[in-house]
Design a protein around this motif. Structure first.
Motif, short mmCIF file in Angstrom:
data_model
loop_
_atom_site.label_atom_id
_atom_site.label_comp_id
_atom_site.label_asym_id
_atom_site.label_seq_id
_atom_site.Cartn_x
_atom_site.Cartn_y
_atom_site.Cartn_z
N PHE A 196 -0.82 -8.10 1.52
CA PHE A 196 -0.42 -7.80 0.14
C PHE A 196 -0.90 -8.93 -0.79
CE2 PHE A 196 2.39 -7.75 -3.52
CZ PHE A 196 2.56 -6.40 -3.78
N GLU A 197 -1.85 -8.63 -1.66
CA GLU A 197 -2.39 -9.63 -2.57
C GLU A 197 -2.34 -9.18 -4.03
OE1 GLU A 197 -6.30 -10.54 -1.22
OE2 GLU A 197 -5.61 -11.68 0.53
N ALA A 198 -1.71 -8.05 -4.30
CA ALA A 198 -1.66 -7.52 -5.66
C ALA A 198 -0.88 -8.45 -6.57
CB ALA A 198 -1.02 -6.14 -5.65
N ILE A 224 15.00 -11.31 5.93
CA ILE A 224 13.88 -11.66 5.07
C ILE A 224 13.19 -10.39 4.58
CG2 ILE A 224 12.25 -11.86 7.01
CD1 ILE A 224 10.93 -14.21 5.50
N SER A 225 12.79 -10.39 3.31
CA SER A 225 12.01 -9.28 2.75
C SER A 225 10.56 -9.74 2.58
CB SER A 225 12.57 -8.84 1.40
OG SER A 225 11.78 -7.80 0.85
N VAL A 226 9.63 -8.89 3.02
CA VAL A 226 8.21 -9.18 2.95
C VAL A 226 7.53 -8.05 2.17
CG1 VAL A 226 6.08 -9.52 4.29
CG2 VAL A 226 8.28 -10.37 5.17
N PRO A 227 6.69 -8.37 1.17
CA PRO A 227 5.97 -7.31 0.46
C PRO A 227 4.93 -6.65 1.36
CG PRO A 227 5.17 -9.45 -0.25
CD PRO A 227 6.33 -9.70 0.68
N VAL A 228 4.94 -5.32 1.40
CA VAL A 228 4.07 -4.62 2.35
C VAL A 228 3.13 -3.63 1.65
CG1 VAL A 228 4.07 -3.02 4.33
CG2 VAL A 228 5.68 -4.92 4.26
N GLY A 229 3.53 -3.08 0.52
CA GLY A 229 2.67 -2.10 -0.14
C GLY A 229 3.13 -1.79 -1.54
N LEU A 230 2.47 -0.79 -2.15
CA LEU A 230 2.78 -0.36 -3.50
C LEU A 230 3.25 1.08 -3.49
CD1 LEU A 230 -0.30 -1.84 -5.42
CD2 LEU A 230 2.03 -2.76 -5.39
N SER A 231 4.14 1.42 -4.40
CA SER A 231 4.62 2.78 -4.54
C SER A 231 3.56 3.64 -5.22
CB SER A 231 5.90 2.79 -5.37
OG SER A 231 5.60 2.49 -6.74
N ALA A 232 3.86 4.93 -5.37
CA ALA A 232 2.94 5.83 -6.08
C ALA A 232 2.74 5.37 -7.52
CB ALA A 232 3.49 7.25 -6.05
N ASP A 233 3.73 4.68 -8.09
CA ASP A 233 3.62 4.14 -9.45
C ASP A 233 3.06 2.72 -9.46
OD1 ASP A 233 4.69 6.47 -10.54
OD2 ASP A 233 6.75 5.74 -10.32
N ARG A 234 2.51 2.29 -8.33
CA ARG A 234 1.90 0.96 -8.18
C ARG A 234 2.92 -0.15 -8.46
NH1 ARG A 234 -2.76 0.86 -6.57
NH2 ARG A 234 -3.06 -1.35 -7.07
N LEU A 235 4.09 0.01 -7.86
CA LEU A 235 5.12 -1.02 -7.91
C LEU A 235 5.36 -1.52 -6.49
CD1 LEU A 235 7.66 0.68 -10.34
CD2 LEU A 235 5.97 -1.11 -10.88
N PRO A 236 5.72 -2.80 -6.32
CA PRO A 236 5.87 -3.38 -4.98
C PRO A 236 6.99 -2.72 -4.18
CG PRO A 236 5.76 -5.10 -6.65
CD PRO A 236 5.91 -3.80 -7.38
N ALA A 269 7.04 -14.35 -8.99
CA ALA A 269 6.03 -13.28 -9.05
C ALA A 269 5.05 -13.51 -10.19
CB ALA A 269 6.71 -11.93 -9.20
N ALA A 270 5.52 -14.05 -11.31
CA ALA A 270 4.66 -14.31 -12.46
C ALA A 270 3.87 -15.60 -12.33
CB ALA A 270 5.50 -14.35 -13.74
N ARG A 271 4.03 -16.30 -11.20
CA ARG A 271 3.28 -17.52 -10.90
C ARG A 271 3.53 -18.64 -11.92
NH1 ARG A 271 2.80 -13.86 -7.32
NH2 ARG A 271 1.08 -13.93 -5.82
N CYS A 272 4.78 -18.69 -12.45
CA CYS A 272 5.10 -19.83 -13.31
C CYS A 272 5.92 -20.87 -12.56
CB CYS A 272 5.78 -19.39 -14.59
SG CYS A 272 7.25 -18.39 -14.42
N VAL A 273 6.41 -20.56 -11.38
CA VAL A 273 6.95 -21.55 -10.44
C VAL A 273 6.33 -21.24 -9.08
CG1 VAL A 273 9.13 -21.81 -11.70
CG2 VAL A 273 8.99 -20.19 -9.79
N MET A 274 6.23 -22.25 -8.23
CA MET A 274 5.65 -22.03 -6.91
C MET A 274 6.68 -21.51 -5.92
SD MET A 274 2.80 -24.99 -6.48
CE MET A 274 1.55 -23.81 -6.00
N ALA A 275 7.95 -21.73 -6.24
CA ALA A 275 9.05 -21.27 -5.39
C ALA A 275 10.32 -21.39 -6.22
CB ALA A 275 9.15 -22.11 -4.12
N ALA A 276 11.37 -20.77 -5.74
CA ALA A 276 12.65 -20.83 -6.45
C ALA A 276 13.80 -20.71 -5.47
CB ALA A 276 12.74 -19.71 -7.50
#
Length: 524
Positions: A513-515, A473-485, A198-205
């Protein structure tokens, strides 16, 4: 040049093929990103020298026209995977300093196909946890944790003159520093893997999933997490937690990346008796974008009392996203779902108590001497295991003990069979199943820690998949009211990852989802 840390693995592979940049350049950028992300505590071991050596070898292969399907992609490896010559501890004190003389099959497969290892990733101790707070090396911080970016001036010396200048005599330069105002968990047990991607310090894990440990953290940090069918990836060389449930899988930025990475990770392994001898498909080829006529099961039992309204709304949104692309929602029933969590927390600790008996201070890892062999065993295990691991060993030993085996463990195995039968019946009516990934967004470090049952409830939507041996599989779809994935989970038939991935990519495309996490602002 494009910011290489923002690329997906598939995009990076295309760029490497076009010679837009080299594997060494790609790796150097991510080494700097790993350094910038140290406040997250995602890594327990960094291996920049090894990574550059592997990247140079990758460039040489590509120059000869011999590049593998994952060649040059910088990855992180969960500390549960044994890596030859690199410390592998399962984030436990009892294995601190253990350097394996062998390579796990999954990491060997990835290195065969050209992956570049940036280091070993933090995790819950022995993969036991749902928040990545049980690690001997301290908790991992979710990069979505809120904070502020402060700028400071610090002295620096001109190049070549560092030895002649004392601290404070160089020219001032701005330094950015991210300060967390609240630290959130990244989920567990693969929290280090999730945070690093998520922090973009590895491309995959790499991750492992025993009851949701790939999918739940993926949902908490806004990435893709794939748990393959049990037996699809070898467990050889992965430190065991619960042998009938553990499965390795990819944690990536996109569904396509997961498909590409899984092809490298998977395959039959004669060293693993649970590895299935069947061909490994080209999973990426299944991503046709067409889900017309796909039947999507919606299990009524997953609508739970007390579930946050925003989770329910997200689920409904996911159903509509798939419907608009031609899929057909189908109501289904999984009647034994309510027994899944107690069943899991009997089966998993029982298997853990057996697997962890090998850590006795005799053969490898930590040893705390005593006045007798028995004292040495007790001292080593008391000092080496954390509280959650000790708790699960005690639960497992209890349910396997004389007088309780039939009442607890044998009954749990019977319920497990019923749960599998529920899915078999459901898949007669549908092709994939859609559910929430987790019952909430990420919560704060230190919250819920006094109540183990509350922590276990984080796995309520995911454990059924492991008990039935299915892919999910889990896919990111949106953000919570607190702007969390927030993520949604898709579940597929055994060894039908192609259909699962096709549906997941359709969901991903519709969600858009591009946040990026707030921490990214402080990691530049």
């Amino acid at each position: 040049m494009t910011d290489l840390t923002r690329l997906s693995a598939a995009e990076a592979l295309d760029g490497l093929a076009r010679k837009d940049y080299s594997a060494v350049e790609l790796t150097e950028v991510h080494i700097r990103a790993v350094e910038a992300a140290r406040p997250l505590n995602a890594f327990v071991v960094e291996t920049p020298e090894l990574a550059l050596e592997q990247a140079r070898a990758s460039d040489a292969r590509r120059a000869r026209g011999e590049a593998g399907p994952f060649d040059g992609i910088p990855i992180g490896v969960k500390d549960l995977f044994c890596t030859k010559g690199v410390q592998s501890t399962a984030s436990s004190r009892i294995l601190e300093g253990f350097v394996p003389p062998y390579e796990s099959t999954v990491t060997a497969n990835l290195f065969r196909d050209g992956a570049v290892m940036l280091g070993k990733l933090n995790m819950d101790e022995f993969a036991m946890g749902s928040a990545n707070i049980t690690s001997h090396f301290g908790p991992v911080v979710n990069p979505w944790s809120p904070g502020t970016l402060a700028q400071h001036d610090e002295a620096f010396a001109a190049e070549g003159a560092a030895a002649e200048l004392v601290a404070g005599m160089g020219q001032p330069r701005p330094r950015q520093e991210w300060t967390f105002t609240r630290k959130l968990v990244p989920g567990g047990s693969s929290g280090g893997s999730a945070a690093a991607v998520a922090a973009r310090c590895v491309m995959a894990a790499t991750g492992t999933d025993t009851g949701g440990s790939i999918r739940q953290p993926a949902g908490f940090v806004g990435i893709v997490g794939l748990k393959p069918t049990y037996g699809r990836c070898s467990r050889w060389g992965i430190v065991a937690f619960a042998s009938s449930l553990d499965q390795a899988g990819p944690m990536t930025r996109t569904v396509r990346d997961a498909a590409v990475m899984l092809r490298s990770m998977a395959g039959f392994d004669p060293k693993d008796s649970t590895s299935v001898d069947m061909p490994v498909p080209d999973f990426a080829a299944a991503l046709t974008g067409d889900i017309r006529g796909l039947r999507v099961g919606i299990p009524r039992e997953y609508r739970m009392d007390g579930m946050p309204a925003e989770i329910d709304r997200l689920w409904e949104k996911g159903v509509e996203m798939l419907r608009r692309q031609g899929a057909e929602p189908v109501d289904i029933s999984l009647p034994h779902t309510k027994y899944a969590l107690p069943t899991y927390y009997i089966v998993a600790p029982a298997e853990a108590s057996s697997n962890l008996a090998r850590y006795d201070g005799v053969r490898y890892g930590q040893r705390i001497d005593g006045t007798s062999l028995k004292d040495m065993y007790e001292n080593t295990r008391a000092a080496g295991f954390g509280a959650e691991v000790r708790r699960r060993i005690l639960i497992g030993t209890y349910v396997l003990s004389a007088g309780y085996y039939d009442a607890y463990y044998l009954k749990a195995q019977k319920v497990r069979s019923r749960i599998k039968q529920d899915f078999d019946e459901a898949f007669k009516r549908c092709d994939v199943i859609l559910t929430p990934t987790a019952p909430s967004a990420a919560f704060g470090i230190g919250e819920n820690t006094d109540d183990p049952i509350q922590m276990y409830l984080n796995d309520v939507f995911t454990v059924t998949v492991n008990l039935a041996g299915l892919p999910g599989i889990s896919v990111p779809v949106g953000l919570s009211a607190d702007r969390l994935p927030l993520g949604l989970q898709l579940i597929g038939r055994p060894f039908d990852e192609e259909t699962l991935l096709r549906a997941a990519e359709a969901l991903e495309r519709a969600a858009g989802f591009e946040a990026l996490p707030p921490f990214m602002a402080g990691a530049v």
